[in-house]
Design a protein around this motif. Structure first.
Motif, short mmCIF file in Angstrom:
data_model
loop_
_atom_site.label_atom_id
_atom_site.label_comp_id
_atom_site.label_asym_id
_atom_site.label_seq_id
_atom_site.Cartn_x
_atom_site.Cartn_y
_atom_site.Cartn_z
N LEU A 172 0.81 -1.21 0.00
CA LEU A 172 0.00 0.00 0.00
C LEU A 172 0.85 1.27 0.00
N LEU A 173 2.06 1.22 0.56
CA LEU A 173 2.94 2.38 0.43
C LEU A 173 3.18 2.68 -1.05
N ALA A 174 3.36 1.63 -1.85
CA ALA A 174 3.60 1.84 -3.28
C ALA A 174 2.33 2.27 -4.00
N THR A 175 1.24 1.54 -3.79
CA THR A 175 0.04 1.75 -4.62
C THR A 175 -0.82 2.92 -4.14
N LEU A 176 -0.78 3.25 -2.86
CA LEU A 176 -1.57 4.37 -2.34
C LEU A 176 -0.76 5.64 -2.19
N CYS A 177 0.55 5.49 -1.89
CA CYS A 177 1.37 6.66 -1.56
C CYS A 177 2.51 6.90 -2.53
N ASP A 178 2.71 6.00 -3.49
CA ASP A 178 3.79 6.12 -4.46
C ASP A 178 5.15 6.22 -3.77
N VAL A 179 5.32 5.41 -2.72
CA VAL A 179 6.56 5.38 -1.95
C VAL A 179 7.13 3.96 -1.97
N ALA A 180 8.42 3.85 -2.20
CA ALA A 180 9.08 2.55 -2.22
C ALA A 180 9.26 2.02 -0.80
N SER A 181 9.31 0.69 -0.67
CA SER A 181 9.51 0.04 0.63
C SER A 181 10.32 -1.22 0.40
N ILE A 182 10.76 -1.84 1.49
CA ILE A 182 11.61 -3.03 1.39
C ILE A 182 10.85 -4.25 1.88
#
Length: 349
Positions: free
Chosen positions: A123-133
Motif C-alpha cells: 500500500l505504500l507503493a500503490t496508495l502513496c507512491d513510496v518505495a519500501s523493502i
C-alpha cells in the motif's frame, strides 16, 4: 515513485509492531539481541509502544492502537526508517486506522518487513507512491551470526548495495526455539531455481536461462488476495501509471496450499492485476506439497503462462529462508541462469 533517504551511520532505526510484537520467546530474546547489535554498530533505536505488546488478536494490540502507532512512527521526525517487529495474522484490520493521507504527505521513509507486512509494503507503493523493502523483520537481526541475506537487507537499508544473488542453500526446518533464540538459519537444502519462458506456442517451458525487467510489486499472496477488490486495491491504477515499465510480480505464500495459490492467481488475474506484467518471481511456498495432481509449479503457471512472460520459481523469497530483499516499487533487472538468479534494482522515478 518516491524513494526515501537511506539510513546513515549513527542514524535512528524505528521499530513498530502493526502485526505481531516481540512479547514471547524466542522473539523477545532475538529482538533484544538485535537492538544490542545495532546499538553497538552505532545506531540509535526508537521503539514503538506495541513492540512488546501481546494484547491483540493476531496482532500486537488493538487495530486502533496498531494503526495509530504505524501512522505516528512513520510520520515522526524521531526516527529515520522503520523495521517491523514481525509478521502475524490480522494486520489487515489495522488499515482502517492508518492515516494514509498523513503518510502520503510526510517525507518518504523506508519501511521493512514481510509476510503480514505486505499490508504496508504494497500500500505504500500503490496508495502513496513510496518505495519500501520486502525483507526480514526485526528479530532476524538478532541471529548469531548474520546470514548473508540479513547483511544484504541491512546494506540495502543503508544504501550500500542494490544488487543481490541467490544464496545457494535454504532452510526447510528452523532450529530457532525458546531455548535457542539466536541460532542462524539452518540452510540444509540445495537451491534449484526453475526458470520458465514461453515457447513458440506460448506455453511455459523450462529453460536454462532467461531475463526479465520491470517495476517490482508483490508480497505474500495470502495478504495480496485478501486486499484484492477492497477499497485499498489501487493496483490497477499503479500498473496503469507505470505501464511503460511493466510490472514484475514477486509472489510468495505462507498458509496457502497449492489449490489456494491457484485460486489466488485466478482472483488477481480477474481483478486486472496482471495486465502489464513483464515477469513473475515466485518464492518457495511453505505448504507446497502436491495435491490431487496439482503441484506448486502448475498452481502458478496455469495463469502466468497466459501472459507469455518469464516465470522464475522456487526463488529465495518469503517464509522459507533465506530471502533476497526486494524494493517494492523499484525498477529491476533479473537474470536467471543455471538454477540461480541475479537481481539489480534501480531507484529512479
Amino acid at each position: 515513485m518516491r524513494y526515501p533517504e537511506f539510513l546513515r551511520q549513527n542514524g535512528t532505526i524505528g521499530f513498530v509492531a502493526p502485526s505481531f510484537g516481540c512479547a514471547a520467546e524466542p522473539y523477545r530474546s532475538a529482538f533484544a539481541n538485535a537492538l544490542e547489535k545495532l546499538r553497538q554498530a552505532g545506531f540509535a533505536v526508537d521503539l514503538g509502544p506495541n513492540c512488546y505488546a501481546a494484547a491483540g488478536v493476531g496482532i500486537s494490540n488493538t487495530p486502533q492502537k496498531c494503526g495509530a502507532e504505524l501512522t505516528d512512527y512513520y510520520t515522526s521526525r524521531e526516527n529515520d526508517c522503520l523495521i517491523s517487529c514481525g509478521g502475524g495474522e490480522l494486520m489487515c484490520e489495522t488499515l482502517e486506522y492508518v492515516d494514509f493521507d498523513r503518510i502520503r504527505q510526510a517525507p518518504p521513509k523506508w519501511y521493512m518487513g514481510y509476510s503480514d507486512n505486505t499490508n504496508m509494503t504494497l500500500l505504500l507503493a500503490t496508495l502513496c507512491d513510496v518505495a519500501s523493502i520486502y525483507g526480514p523483520c526485526a528479530g532476524a537481526f538478532g541471529m548469531e551470526p548474520w546470514h548473508p541475506s540479513i547483511s544484504d537487507a541491512f546494506d540495502l537499508l543503508c544504501g550500500k548495495k542494490n544488487a543481490f544473488e541467490s544464496y545457494g542453500r535454504w532452510e526447510r526446518e528452523s532450529l530457532k526455539d525458546e531455548e535457542h533464540p539466536l541460532v542462524p538459519y539452518n540452510c540444509t537444502e540445495p537451491l534449484h531455481i526453475r526458470l520458465f519462458a514461453p515457447d513458440e506456442e506460448g506455453k511455459s517451458t523450462e529453460v536454462p536461462s532467461a531475463f526479465m525487467e520491470g517495476r517490482l510489486l508483490g508480497g505474500c499472496v495470502d495478504c495480496l488476495v485478501n486486499l484484492t477488490g477492497t477499497k485499498y486495491d489501487r493496483v490497477s491504477d499503479f500498473a496503469e501509471k507505470y505501464r511503460e515499465d511493466g510490472i514484475l510480480w514477486f509472489l510468495e505464500a505462507c498458509d496457502l496450499n497449492v489449490f489456494a495459490i491457484r485460486r489466488a492467481m485466478w482472483q488477481m488475474e480477474n481483478a486486472g492485476w496482471f495486465r502489464y506484467v513483464k515477469g513473475f518471481l515466485v518464492g518457495r511456498p511453505r505448504l507446497g506439497e502436491e495435491m490431487m495432481g496439482l503441484d506448486r509449479f502448475d498452481a502458478v503457471l496455469a495463469v502466468a503462462e497466459k501472459y507469455r512472460v518469464p516465470v522464475f520459481m522456487d526463488v529465495d523469497l518469503g517464509h522459507l529462508a533465506p530471502m533476497m530483499p526486494l524494493v517494492t516499487g523499484s525498477c529491476a533487472k533479473i537474470k536467471g541462469e543455471k538454477g540461480k538468479i541475479h537481481v539489480t534494482m534501480e531507484f529512479s522515478a
